[in-house]
Design an enzyme around this catalytic site. Structure first.
Site, short mmCIF file in Angstrom:
data_model
loop_
_atom_site.label_atom_id
_atom_site.label_comp_id
_atom_site.label_asym_id
_atom_site.label_seq_id
_atom_site.Cartn_x
_atom_site.Cartn_y
_atom_site.Cartn_z
N HIS A 66 -44.97 17.10 -36.00
CA HIS A 66 -44.08 17.60 -34.95
C HIS A 66 -43.94 16.57 -33.83
O HIS A 66 -42.84 16.25 -33.39
CB HIS A 66 -44.63 18.92 -34.39
CG HIS A 66 -43.88 19.45 -33.21
ND1 HIS A 66 -42.96 20.47 -33.29
CD2 HIS A 66 -43.89 19.07 -31.90
CE1 HIS A 66 -42.44 20.69 -32.09
NE2 HIS A 66 -42.99 19.86 -31.23
N GLU A 67 -45.07 16.02 -33.40
CA GLU A 67 -45.04 15.06 -32.30
C GLU A 67 -44.26 13.80 -32.68
O GLU A 67 -43.43 13.30 -31.93
CB GLU A 67 -46.46 14.68 -31.87
CG GLU A 67 -47.27 15.82 -31.30
CD GLU A 67 -46.52 16.59 -30.24
OE1 GLU A 67 -45.72 16.00 -29.50
OE2 GLU A 67 -46.73 17.81 -30.17
N HIS A 97 -40.54 13.94 -32.59
CA HIS A 97 -39.90 13.72 -31.28
C HIS A 97 -39.46 12.27 -31.15
O HIS A 97 -38.39 11.97 -30.64
CB HIS A 97 -40.88 14.01 -30.14
CG HIS A 97 -40.99 15.45 -29.79
ND1 HIS A 97 -39.93 16.18 -29.33
CD2 HIS A 97 -42.04 16.31 -29.85
CE1 HIS A 97 -40.32 17.43 -29.10
NE2 HIS A 97 -41.60 17.53 -29.41
#
Ligand SMILES: *[C@@H]1O[C@H](CO)[C@@H](O)[C@H](O)[C@H]1NC(C)=O
Ligand SMILES: *[C@@H]1O[C@H](CO)[C@@H](O)[C@H](O)[C@H]1NC(C)=O
Ligand SMILES: *[C@@H]1O[C@H](CO)[C@@H](O)[C@H](O)[C@H]1NC(C)=O
Ligand SMILES: *[C@@H]1O[C@H](CO)[C@@H](O)[C@H](O)[C@H]1NC(C)=O
Length: 789
Positions: A555-556, A559
């Site tokens: 998820h990170e 980004h």
């Protein structure tokens, strides 16, 4: 009247006591700015002027420039120009050239005047445009009239009023109690700070309001921004009481190293700014402030402010009173509502292997370095000396010499412990795999309660860094193969002459000491390192380590990809707030979920292991079943759906439904990784791609992933490249549909619409009465376009 009301509401708010939620640490983060009422994204080539003659047809950049020049409205002809940005590039697989422009008026940048043009084979496929269309400012920017301050403040007040009313209703005891602290801290508090710092001046020294400040002096605007940005209440008081001292401490100089965009406007570097960890970059620009259906111009200082827990890009009025018009935090949290030597061969790691989302799903095993020569030509533990931050004085190094390391330090990622939660990283601890590069460490956390639980978690730092290094490199290599490469702005120290800016590998902090129960990623523009901070979660005993939950790491890192691909590699301000900020979260959840999914369909939660909650850290699990996850486009109107994570959850759910429609049609590939390249660099189709087709002239057509899950992965990445800066849901949807048009000739057009329509994003989905701050009433459309019925 409204203005008078607001301070009372603010007072009421601070008096409200909400049970402290120890399980979640909320990093203060400002993310705010207007939605442009006039911004457009056109993705139907037949509706776009194409008559630029054959002269330009061969050069997509010239073609795009002619197009850009042609869409400047006549009344701005003398004042407005579109400057081609040098982070524009041609996609290696699709052949689409993504051309980015920035608007300038009378030589001064319009910071949010973005134009992105997608070109292929002499055709303008699509474009997004948020350039200023109003009257030209007079020649002297210093005298530009600004948007009335009182209008700005009453808009802000109205928005706060509406949100606070909802907050209080929620407090009355309903569903999303767990998200309330977060809501208060990230949705209400920033507005409160903005209002206080921009619209109430009772505590500020008179000088703060003075109109005498030289416009060329950015310090007052900057110090006021710091008052809004600092998470420390005592700092606010300190700055207010010693205002002049703080101003005098700040020193600035012009730096020609950082040129502000393509026109080589100088950038000012300001040192000794309280609460920052590096000098602040500042430059003058115009920015647009919504006014009905169009926009006004405001003259602003654009700041890049690096703080301990935030990395802001902010636009603050250059004229006093200095209001914060927009602010993007390049740092994004994982979640929210709730809670050197000869190398004998490949490195090996004792890890939860790719596809195992977290320790509850399987055991560790010995896995080898992935060895994709296309994505990581030097492997994971080597990098040119010239690009090694360790090297000290580079002037003695030959740029061609390669340093091989035996620690978690390479061209894509630097992974290490950061227990002190500091910004420095080079000297931090890393495990050493020795000459044979074997990273094999125990993981056997004991049930030790209380104070000692943290110490117990830290015993496994070797294991944890190894896992973070492995997952981050796998993500690098995977995303690379779907087109997040050097030219499009990926994270690498050295780019092998393949385009893009260098020296921006990911700095990955394991067990970062700056927080608990969360994770975050900072994405500055291409050419500056991304920073990933993973935390320990105190949600269970033994404590759980976020580094070991692949979904959170993915998820990170996503980004980083979505921020660099949307609006171009050099623009990190396109996913800052509202629907676009929400989708920034949603893509991370969607790709993490896609990566863990198997041919046996299942619903999935997000962050369930780390948060120790069966349904994870979102409101719903991701499910194709609308009873289980009822999110539709219209859900965004609900209270509690203003925060980017809640918005992102809706977007991820929509993509999950669309993805499963494609899987129904094209089947499922057990691996998301394309075949490795042959010795000569060609990529075999294997069972992964469809057999390669060629144009009439013999040139190869793009490679097309054969299965539903790999195809949606590709379309989502390609869509990010096509969509405009600050996209809405509808524009991001159109970009994915166009990505399929380009890749397959549109064979999945109706399948994609089926998926979008099920969740309300049919062709007639719309938002009415959109407010500058992102409000409005959305209407779901569950129908299909006529051609698909
Ligand atoms: C680093 O490893 C490469 C092979 O991967 C080798 O060619 C090179 O000589 C090594 N460099 C040093 C300084 O040992
Ligand atoms: C980590 O591994 C090193 C060997 O590479 C070892 O000396 C050290 O004790 C380990 N650290 C912990 C906390 O186990
Ligand atoms: C899918 O389910 C079947 C039947 O339960 C099982 O045999 C198979 O191993 C599963 N496949 C995967 C990839 O989990
Ligand atoms: C969807 O979920 C509901 C609630 O769990 C269940 O009753 C229903 O059978 C499910 N529908 C399908 C098609 O699986």
């Amino acid at each position: 009247m409204k203005l008078l009301l607001v301070p009372l509401l603010l007072a009421g708010l601070s008096a409200t006591s909400v049970a402290a939620h120890d399980s979640v640490r909320s990093r203060k983060s400002l993310g705010f700015g207007p939605v442009h009422p006039h911004a457009v994204f056109h993705s139907d080539p037949s509706g776009i002027p194409q008559n630029f003659g054959s002269f330009h047809a061969k050069n997509p950049f010239q073609l795009a420039q002619s197009f850009a020049d042609g869409i400047i409205p006549p009344h701005l002809d003398d004042a407005s120009t579109f400057v081609l940005r040098k982070d524009s590039y041609t996609d290696r697989n699709t052949g689409v050239t993504h051309v980015y422009f920035r608007q300038f008026l009378n030589g001064l940048e319009v910071a949010d005047g973005d134009l992105n043009v997608n070109v292929k084979d002499g055709i303008i496929l699509s474009y997004g445009n948020s350039a200023y269309q109003g009257d030209a400012p007079d020649g002297n920017p210093v005298r530009t009239s600004t948007h009335p301050h009182s209008d700005y403040c009453s808009q802000l007040a109205n928005e706060f009023d509406a949100r606070n009313t909802h907050y209080k209703r929620q407090l009355g005891g309903q569903t999303i109690i767990d998200g309330l602290d977060f809501y208060r801290d990230t949705i209400l508090r920033p507005l409160e700070h903005m209002f206080e710092s921009s619209c109430t001046f009772t505590d500020l020294p008179d000088r703060f309001l003075s109109k005498d400040h030289k416009l060329e002096d950015p310090r007052h605007a900057l110090l006021q921004f710091m008052i809004a940005a600092t998470p420390e209440e005592h700092m606010v008081q300190d700055i207010l009481s010693k205002y002049d001292d703080y101003i005098n401490e700040m020193s600035s100089y012009m730096d020609t190293h950082f040129v502000g965009g393509e026109t080589h406007l100088p950038v000012e570097l300001i040192s000794n700014v309280p609460e920052t960890v590096n000098p602040v970059k500042a430059r003058l620009a115009y920015i647009q402030v919504p006014d009905g259906d169009s926009t006004h111009l405001d003259l602003v200082w654009k700041f890049e402010v690096e703080m301990k827990d935030n990395w802001y890009e902010a636009a603050v009025s250059a004229h006093a009173p200095h209001k914060i018009i927009s602010v993007v935090d390049w740092a994004s949290d994982a979640y929210a509502p709730i809670p050197r030597k000869e190398r004998p061969g490949l490195a090996t790691y004792n890890v939860f292997k790719w596809g195992i989302n977290d320790p509850s799903e399987g055991d560790r095993s010995i896995e080898a370095e992935y060895n994709d020569k296309l994505a990581s030509p030097l492997g994971w533990h080597s990098l040119p000396v010239a690009n090694d931050p360790y090297s000290g004085d580079k002037s003695f190094a030959y740029s061609s010499s390669i340093r091989n390391t035996t620690v978690t330090w390479g061209n894509n990622v630097f992974a290490h412990e950061n227990w002190d939660g500091r910004n420095s990283y080079i000297g931090n601890y890393r495990p050493d795999g020795g000459e044979s590069l074997e990273f094999d460490y125990v993981y056997d956390p004991k049930l030790i309660p209380g104070e000692d639980a943290l110490e117990e978690a830290r015993k496994y730092i070797n294991t944890t860094i190894t896992q973070l290094f492995y997952t981050t490199n796998m993500v690098h290599d995977l995303y690379y193969r779907y087109g997040f490469d050097e030219a499009s702005g990926n994270f690498q120290q050295h780019n092998f002459g393949r385009g893009g800016e260098e020296n921006d590998g990911v700095i990955a902090n394991a067990q970062d000491g700056s927080g608990f129960n969360n994770a975050n990623f900072m994405t500055p523009p291409d050419g500056q390192n991304g920073r990933c901070r993973m935390y320990i979660w105190k949600t269970a005993t033994p404590y759980r380590d976020g580094d070991l939950e692949a979904g959170i790491v993915i998820h990170e890192l996503t980004h980083g990809m979505s921020t660099r691909l949307t609006g171009g590699p050099a623009n990190s301000g396109c996913l800052g707030w509202g629907e676009s900020g929400g989708m920034g979260e949603g893509w991370g959840d969607f790709l993490a979920t896609t990566i863990r999914s198997t041919s046996n369909y299942s619903d999935y939660s997000m962050g369930a292991w780390a948060a120790n909650r069966e349904n994870g850290i979102r409101n719903y699990v991701y499910s194709t079943n609308i009873t289980v996850n009822p999110s539709t486009y219209k859900t965004l109107d609900k209270p509690g759906y203003w925060g980017v994570h809640a918005i992102g959850e809706v977007w991820a759910e929509v993509l999950w439904v669309v993805s499963n429609k494609l899987i129904e049609k094209h089947g499922f590939s057990d691996t998301l990784f394309p075949p490795l390249a042959e010795e000569d660099g060609t990529i075999p189709a294997g069972d992964f791609y469809r057999p390669r087709e060629h144009e009439a002239d013999g040139s190869p057509k793009p490679l097309i992933p054969k299965h539903g899950n790999t195809l949606i992965f590709q379309l989502v990445v390609n869509g990010m490249k096509l969509q405009p800066c600050r996209p809405s849901f509808l524009e991001a949807r159109d970009a994915i549909i166009q990505a399929d048009e380009i890749l397959t000739g549109g064979e999945n057009r109706c399948t994609l619409w089926e998926g979008f329509s099920v969740r309300g994003l049919g062709p007639d989905a719309r938002v009415d009465g959109r407010t500058p701050w992102g409000g409005g009433i959305r209407t779901d459309d569950f129908e299909l376009p006529e051609a698909c019925q």
